[in-house]
Scaffold this motif. Structure first.
Motif, PDB file in Angstrom:
ATOM      1  N   ALA A 145       0.930  -1.151   0.014  1.00 10.98           N
ATOM      2  CA  ALA A 145      -0.057   0.202  -0.051  1.00 10.98           C
ATOM      3  C   ALA A 145       0.860   1.119  -0.122  1.00 10.98           C
ATOM      4  CB  ALA A 145      -0.869   0.054   1.154  1.00 10.98           C
ATOM      5  N   ALA A 146       1.957   1.294   1.019  1.00 12.57           N
ATOM      6  CA  ALA A 146       2.663   2.448   0.946  1.00 12.57           C
ATOM      7  C   ALA A 146       3.502   2.868  -0.363  1.00 12.57           C
ATOM      8  CB  ALA A 146       3.757   2.359   1.976  1.00 12.57           C
ATOM      9  N   GLN A 147       4.169   1.776  -1.022  1.00  9.99           N
ATOM     10  CA  GLN A 147       4.607   1.974  -2.281  1.00  9.99           C
ATOM     11  C   GLN A 147       3.715   2.241  -3.487  1.00  9.99           C
ATOM     12  OE1 GLN A 147       6.959  -1.242  -3.583  1.00  9.99           O
ATOM     13  NE2 GLN A 147       7.697  -0.416  -5.452  1.00  9.99           N
ATOM     14  N   ASN A 148       2.577   1.708  -3.395  1.00  5.84           N
ATOM     15  CA  ASN A 148       1.392   2.097  -4.583  1.00  5.84           C
ATOM     16  C   ASN A 148       0.867   3.519  -4.245  1.00  5.84           C
ATOM     17  OD1 ASN A 148       1.964  -0.442  -5.528  1.00  5.84           O
ATOM     18  ND2 ASN A 148       0.037  -1.325  -4.469  1.00  5.84           N
ATOM     19  N   ARG A 149       0.665   3.879  -3.183  1.00  8.38           N
ATOM     20  CA  ARG A 149       0.186   5.216  -2.792  1.00  8.38           C
ATOM     21  C   ARG A 149       1.294   6.238  -3.254  1.00  8.38           C
ATOM     22  NH1 ARG A 149      -4.530   5.787   0.001  1.00  8.38           N
ATOM     23  NH2 ARG A 149      -3.797   7.743   1.015  1.00  8.38           N
ATOM     24  N   LYS A 150       2.638   5.999  -2.769  1.00  8.47           N
ATOM     25  CA  LYS A 150       3.641   6.869  -3.012  1.00  8.47           C
ATOM     26  C   LYS A 150       3.810   7.170  -4.479  1.00  8.47           C
ATOM     27  CE  LYS A 150       8.705   7.981  -2.051  1.00  8.47           C
ATOM     28  NZ  LYS A 150       9.737   7.165  -1.500  1.00  8.47           N
ATOM     29  N   GLU A 151       3.622   6.249  -5.525  1.00  9.40           N
ATOM     30  CA  GLU A 151       3.857   6.362  -6.901  1.00  9.40           C
ATOM     31  C   GLU A 151       2.580   7.146  -7.281  1.00  9.40           C
ATOM     32  OE1 GLU A 151       4.025   2.225  -8.292  1.00  9.40           O
ATOM     33  OE2 GLU A 151       5.989   1.870  -7.523  1.00  9.40           O
ATOM     34  N   ARG A 152       1.491   7.016  -6.921  1.00 12.46           N
ATOM     35  CA  ARG A 152       0.100   7.921  -7.236  1.00 12.46           C
ATOM     36  C   ARG A 152       0.380   9.028  -6.557  1.00 12.46           C
ATOM     37  NH1 ARG A 152      -2.620   3.152  -6.137  1.00 12.46           N
ATOM     38  NH2 ARG A 152      -3.717   4.360  -4.240  1.00 12.46           N
ATOM     39  N   GLY A 153       1.240   9.689  -5.701  1.00 11.36           N
ATOM     40  CA  GLY A 153       1.454  10.951  -5.110  1.00 11.36           C
ATOM     41  C   GLY A 153       0.552  11.044  -3.791  1.00 11.36           C
ATOM     42  N   LEU A 154       0.034  10.202  -3.518  1.00 13.27           N
ATOM     43  CA  LEU A 154      -0.831  10.142  -2.209  1.00 13.27           C
ATOM     44  C   LEU A 154      -0.065   9.920  -1.051  1.00 13.27           C
ATOM     45  CD1 LEU A 154      -3.730   7.861  -3.579  1.00 13.27           C
ATOM     46  CD2 LEU A 154      -3.459  10.240  -3.503  1.00 13.27           C
ATOM     47  N   LYS A 155      -0.506  10.274   0.275  1.00 11.29           N
ATOM     48  CA  LYS A 155       0.141  10.214   1.467  1.00 11.29           C
ATOM     49  C   LYS A 155       0.163   8.649   2.007  1.00 11.29           C
ATOM     50  CE  LYS A 155      -1.591  14.752   2.842  1.00 11.29           C
ATOM     51  NZ  LYS A 155      -2.580  15.361   3.980  1.00 11.29           N
ATOM     52  N   LYS A 156       0.458   8.615   3.119  1.00  5.73           N
ATOM     53  CA  LYS A 156       0.890   7.117   3.624  1.00  5.73           C
ATOM     54  C   LYS A 156      -0.456   6.339   3.834  1.00  5.73           C
ATOM     55  CE  LYS A 156       4.704   8.508   6.658  1.00  5.73           C
ATOM     56  NZ  LYS A 156       5.360   8.574   8.267  1.00  5.73           N
ATOM     57  N   PRO A 157      -0.276   5.348   3.861  1.00  8.47           N
ATOM     58  CA  PRO A 157      -1.719   4.299   3.986  1.00  8.47           C
ATOM     59  C   PRO A 157      -2.621   4.738   5.283  1.00  8.47           C
ATOM     60  CG  PRO A 157       0.037   2.870   3.299  1.00  8.47           C
ATOM     61  CD  PRO A 157       0.763   4.326   3.977  1.00  8.47           C
ATOM     62  N   GLU A 158      -3.765   4.740   5.126  1.00  9.51           N
ATOM     63  CA  GLU A 158      -4.825   5.037   6.281  1.00  9.51           C
ATOM     64  C   GLU A 158      -4.531   3.986   7.315  1.00  9.51           C
ATOM     65  OE1 GLU A 158      -8.558   6.952   5.036  1.00  9.51           O
ATOM     66  OE2 GLU A 158      -8.143   6.141   3.204  1.00  9.51           O
ATOM     67  N   THR A 159      -5.231   4.298   8.492  1.00  8.16           N
ATOM     68  CA  THR A 159      -5.331   3.335   9.658  1.00  8.16           C
ATOM     69  C   THR A 159      -6.647   2.906   9.878  1.00  8.16           C
ATOM     70  OG1 THR A 159      -5.463   4.897  11.126  1.00  8.16           O
ATOM     71  CG2 THR A 159      -2.961   4.194  10.523  1.00  8.16           C
ATOM     72  N   PHE A 160      -6.895   1.781  10.513  1.00  7.26           N
ATOM     73  CA  PHE A 160      -8.272   1.477  11.004  1.00  7.26           C
ATOM     74  C   PHE A 160      -8.122   1.021  12.396  1.00  7.26           C
ATOM     75  CE2 PHE A 160      -6.543  -2.511   9.093  1.00  7.26           C
ATOM     76  CZ  PHE A 160      -7.254  -3.453   9.992  1.00  7.26           C
ATOM     77  N   ASP A 161      -9.243   1.193  12.978  1.00  8.33           N
ATOM     78  CA  ASP A 161      -9.367   0.479  14.616  1.00  8.33           C
ATOM     79  C   ASP A 161     -10.299  -0.756  14.533  1.00  8.33           C
ATOM     80  OD1 ASP A 161      -7.959   2.901  15.040  1.00  8.33           O
ATOM     81  OD2 ASP A 161      -9.690   4.096  15.743  1.00  8.33           O
ATOM     82  N   PHE A 162      -9.837  -1.531  15.219  1.00 10.88           N
ATOM     83  CA  PHE A 162     -10.481  -2.951  15.430  1.00 10.88           C
ATOM     84  C   PHE A 162      -9.915  -3.355  16.829  1.00 10.88           C
ATOM     85  CE2 PHE A 162     -11.029  -7.554  14.300  1.00 10.88           C
ATOM     86  CZ  PHE A 162     -12.646  -7.367  14.336  1.00 10.88           C
ATOM     87  N   LEU A 163     -11.066  -3.782  17.613  1.00 13.12           N
ATOM     88  CA  LEU A 163     -10.786  -4.439  19.003  1.00 13.12           C
ATOM     89  C   LEU A 163      -9.969  -3.803  19.911  1.00 13.12           C
ATOM     90  CD1 LEU A 163     -10.930  -8.087  17.604  1.00 13.12           C
ATOM     91  CD2 LEU A 163     -12.771  -6.785  18.590  1.00 13.12           C
ATOM     92  N   GLY A 164      -9.963  -2.635  19.909  1.00  9.38           N
ATOM     93  CA  GLY A 164      -9.067  -1.723  20.985  1.00  9.38           C
ATOM     94  C   GLY A 164      -7.850  -1.319  20.354  1.00  9.38           C
ATOM     95  N   PHE A 165      -7.539  -1.690  19.180  1.00 10.93           N
ATOM     96  CA  PHE A 165      -6.159  -1.394  18.508  1.00 10.93           C
ATOM     97  C   PHE A 165      -6.307  -0.688  17.219  1.00 10.93           C
ATOM     98  CE2 PHE A 165      -5.360  -5.314  21.071  1.00 10.93           C
ATOM     99  CZ  PHE A 165      -4.164  -5.122  21.611  1.00 10.93           C
ATOM    100  N   THR A 166      -5.341   0.511  17.043  1.00  6.40           N
ATOM    101  CA  THR A 166      -4.982   0.920  15.719  1.00  6.40           C
ATOM    102  C   THR A 166      -4.386   0.204  14.821  1.00  6.40           C
ATOM    103  OG1 THR A 166      -5.765   3.106  16.564  1.00  6.40           O
ATOM    104  CG2 THR A 166      -4.596   3.193  14.498  1.00  6.40           C
ATOM    105  N   HIS A 167      -4.707  -0.088  13.722  1.00  7.98           N
ATOM    106  CA  HIS A 167      -3.875  -0.976  12.744  1.00  7.98           C
ATOM    107  C   HIS A 167      -3.066  -0.201  11.792  1.00  7.98           C
ATOM    108  CE1 HIS A 167      -6.618  -3.798  14.710  1.00  7.98           C
ATOM    109  NE2 HIS A 167      -5.736  -4.975  14.287  1.00  7.98           N
ATOM    110  N   ILE A 168      -2.016  -0.505  11.791  1.00  4.55           N
ATOM    111  CA  ILE A 168      -1.028   0.469  11.026  1.00  4.55           C
ATOM    112  C   ILE A 168       0.032  -0.172   9.940  1.00  4.55           C
ATOM    113  CG2 ILE A 168       0.712   2.376  11.219  1.00  4.55           C
ATOM    114  CD1 ILE A 168      -0.255   2.978  13.976  1.00  4.55           C
ATOM    115  N   CYS A 169       0.221   0.178   8.840  1.00  2.00           N
ATOM    116  CA  CYS A 169       1.221  -0.309   8.183  1.00  2.00           C
ATOM    117  C   CYS A 169       2.428   0.055   8.319  1.00  2.00           C
ATOM    118  CB  CYS A 169       0.675   0.134   6.486  1.00  2.00           C
ATOM    119  SG  CYS A 169      -0.484  -0.599   5.731  1.00  2.00           S
ATOM    120  N   GLY A 170       3.296  -0.656   9.141  1.00  7.72           N
ATOM    121  CA  GLY A 170       4.776  -0.168   9.335  1.00  7.72           C
ATOM    122  C   GLY A 170       5.814  -1.134   8.943  1.00  7.72           C
TER     123      GLY A 170
END
Length: 296
Positions: A145-170
């Protein structure tokens, strides 16, 4: 997975159709007495702040039977339907994770994700349910996701919350993809607020009594949130609990004798240290089989 459907059902407990729920229960329960008991449970309502609130439709949010009935309802409305949809329509890998009325769905292809979202909305309409328009979103997520969005000139991948945690592309130290999970900040603030309120109520208890209670709070928090990559949030929670405890002890008397040196000895005695309690997924799900030599 390259796409994540982060969905939320609008007013699920209040919009739960009791007619359909009764049919689902009758599919598994033949004893009419149990069914009548569940009907009475649904009509009983809940008591909050010494006030009884009746429920004329759905299931009262907060009632002890509601989580169980929610799982039964969504098992037929969502789980069984998703399994059929995956076999009939999915062109690639697909992952589903649901807990009560919260769920996320992962897809390899964007086309599958869009088709699933459209079909899911139609499916929910039949059972008086609706996806929340503002809280339901389809996001690009995963190892590429990070590489594909960077090639399209977009920001870092969005995060989502589930079961008390924020999930991040790290990323790991050697540059590999890593699904990071950190405690949701709102959950952390709410828990600290509860600890502050309870400490005020326990202000005049002895230090050992307070220490044993706080130790149980920290152990429970660590057992759930102390996953790899979340050590900073776990340590911050312990630090704030420690600060709240010192404030409580200082306010027990006008003669403040609680120095930092004395309090450090007390906190080290009673509060467990912050450490990771869960192994990495590569270790948790690793399975090795050892072949046996052929019989002679």
């Amino acid at each position: 997975m390259n796409w994540i459907l982060d969905a939320d059902i609008s007013d699920f407990f209040s919009k739960l159709d009791r007619t359909w729920l009764r049919k689902f229960l009758e599919h598994r329960i033949a004893d009419k007495r149990i069914l009548r008991l569940i009907d009475k449970w649904l009509a009983a309502g809940v008591i909050e702040d010494a006030k009884c609130t009746k429920t004329t439709e759905g299931s009262a949010q907060g009632a002890s039977v509601s989580p169980l009935l929610a799982n039964v309802y969504l098992h037929y409305v969502f789980d069984r339907w998703v399994r059929q949809w995956r076999y009939k329509h999915a062109r690639s890998d697909m992952i589903v994770s649901r807990f009560a009325d919260d769920f996320v769905v992962g897809f390899q292809y964007l086309g599958d994700a869009r088709q699933f979202l459209s079909d899911l909305r139609e499916r929910f309409v039949k059972f008086n349910l609706e996806l929340h328009p503002d809280k339901t979103r389809l996001i690009e997520f995963g190892r590429f996701a990070a590489q594909n969005r960077k090639e399209r000139g977009l920001k870092k991948p969005e995060t989502f919350d589930f079961l008390g945690f924020t999930h991040i592309c790290g990323k790991t130290k050697d540059g590999r993809f890593w699904l990071r999970r950190v405690t949701i900040k709102k959950r952390l603030r709410m828990k600290l607020k509860q600890v502050r309120t309870e400490l005020r109520r326990r202000r005049h208890q002895s230090i050992p009594e307070q220490g044993r209670w706080l130790a149980s709070v920290l152990r429970g928090h660590f057992n759930y949130y102390a996953v790899p990559g979340n050590i900073d949030a776990v340590s911050a929670f312990r630090k704030q609990v420690r600060r709240l405890w010192r404030e409580t002890l200082r306010r027990r008397s006008q003669r403040n004798r609680m120095t930092w040196d004395r309090f450090s000895r007390i906190s080290d005695r009673w509060l467990p240290p912050a450490r990771i309690a869960h192994p990495y997924p590569s270790v948790r799900f690793a399975a090795r089989t050892q072949g046996r030599s052929p019989l002679r």
